[in-house]
Design an enzyme around this catalytic site. Structure first.
Site, PDB file in Angstrom:
ATOM      1  N   ASP A 230       5.354  -0.566   4.502  1.00  0.00           N
ATOM      2  CA  ASP A 230       4.856   0.628   3.803  1.00  0.00           C
ATOM      3  C   ASP A 230       5.554   1.901   4.303  1.00  0.00           C
ATOM      4  OD1 ASP A 230       2.979  -1.277   2.865  1.00  0.00           O
ATOM      5  OD2 ASP A 230       1.650  -0.812   4.534  1.00  0.00           O
TER       6      ASP A 230
ATOM      7  N   GLU B 280      -0.356  -0.895  -6.732  1.00  0.00           N
ATOM      8  CA  GLU B 280      -0.615  -0.154  -5.497  1.00  0.00           C
ATOM      9  C   GLU B 280       0.659   0.551  -5.050  1.00  0.00           C
ATOM     10  OE1 GLU B 280      -1.828  -3.177  -2.717  1.00  0.00           O
ATOM     11  OE2 GLU B 280       0.233  -3.753  -2.245  1.00  0.00           O
TER      12      GLU B 280
END
Length: 318
Positions: free
Chosen positions: A18, A198
């Site tokens: 991420d 997401e």
């Protein structure tokens, strides 16, 4: 034509999922990401992107031992909003509260020091969307003077794990309007393993607002999609947004780079757009892919076609 031998990419930073890189007005690049232990927020900075790999790691916030945000600190992002630094992140409550994991909510911390690796970080509390369900992966952006919040959240009335939402912000830590859903998992490549939209990230270029996002399970099925709207459109109107029916970045089996996703955008020399993302280098994962630490940070140039649309290419090739 791509030189597929000379330009094979290697990870910039290993075991950092991420990834988020921001190039700030002070001339530094700042980096944050999920750490494999999911227990803290870690920052580093460098004058160059390459230098981030060996830069000092500074832990600016650690989760408490118990409480509503004491487990699984995920996907921090560092933003400079309205004169202060903010980190937006998701965290889950301890098991004695919810008796199960993956009940994430979103939170913010703030630092007014010019250098976010110094100074004091203040916990600003939960960023409440008005919907009390699993949510994560918040990002922010400013357009026409309005600060927006963009994130992923579950709707119990819609099949799947998370959809993408947008809302205006009243302050950098408070929602200022009703959330609007922009996208939900619907295509085959968005529902492999899990039904997921997401990890949104925003890029403004060529008269358009682009939102990249990630879909499916976090193994080799993970892939990236794209939304876009005209820069003068009403960004809070779902009808303003277009959605690609096919992924824009996905596993490259040929060169062994698997499950690219949860990206951010940053800038190189001459305002060149750089794509920042994580990916794996093998598929033989033992157990739940979530607990496997080997999602690595990659950086590559983003290309553009004649219509001004981004070309992501392959995750294995610069």
């Amino acid at each position: 034509m791509e030189n597929l031998v000379a330009e094979i990419l290697k990870p910039l930073i290993e075991q950092r999922a991420d990834p988020y890189i921001i190039k700030h007005a002070d001339g530094y690049y700042y980096f944050t990401a999920s750490v494999p232990q999911y227990d803290r927020i870690e920052l580093r900075r460098s004058k160059t992107i390459a230098g981030l790999a060996g830069a000092d790691k500074v832990s600016v916030w650690r989760k408490p031992d118990v409480g509503p945000y004491s487990e699984l600190v995920w996907a921090p992002e560092l933003h400079y909003n309205q004169g202060a630094w903010y980190v937006y992140f998701a965290a889950a409550p301890s098991r004695e509260i919810k008796h199960k994991l993956f009940q994430h909510r979103m939170y913010a911390i703030r630092n007014v020091h010019p250098n976010p690796l110094e100074g004091e970080w203040e916990f600003m509390g939960q960023v409440d969307t008005g919907i009390d369900t699993f949510c994560l992966d918040a990002t922010t952006f400013t357009h026409h003077g309005q600060l927006y919040y963009l994130w992923a959240q579950k709707d119990v009335a819609i099949e799947g794990n998370s959809n993408l939402y947008i809302a205006p912000m009243k302050t950098p830590w408070e929602i200022g309007g009703k959330p609007v859903m922009l996208s939900k998992p619907e295509f085959d490549w968005e529902i492999r393993g899990f039904w997921v939209n997401e990890g949104p990230s925003v890029l403004k270029r060529n008269g358009k607002i682009f939102i990249s996002y990630s879909a499916s399970a976090t193994d080799e099925n993970y892939a990236m999609g794209l939304l876009w709207a005209d820069e003068n459109a009403d960004l809070l109107d779902p009808a303003s947004w277009n959605k690609s029916a096919t992924p824009v970045l996905q596993t490259c089996f040929e060169h062994g780079v698997y499950g690219p996703g949860h990206n951010s955008f940053t800038y190189g020399d001459d305002d060149e757009v750089l794509l920042v993302y994580h990916a794996r280098t093998y598929t033989e994962i033992i157990g739940d892919p979530l607990w496997n630490p080997d999602r690595h940070t990659y950086v590559k140039p983003l290309r553009w076609d004649a219509q001004g649309m981004p070309v992501f290419g392959r995750p294995s090739v610069a």
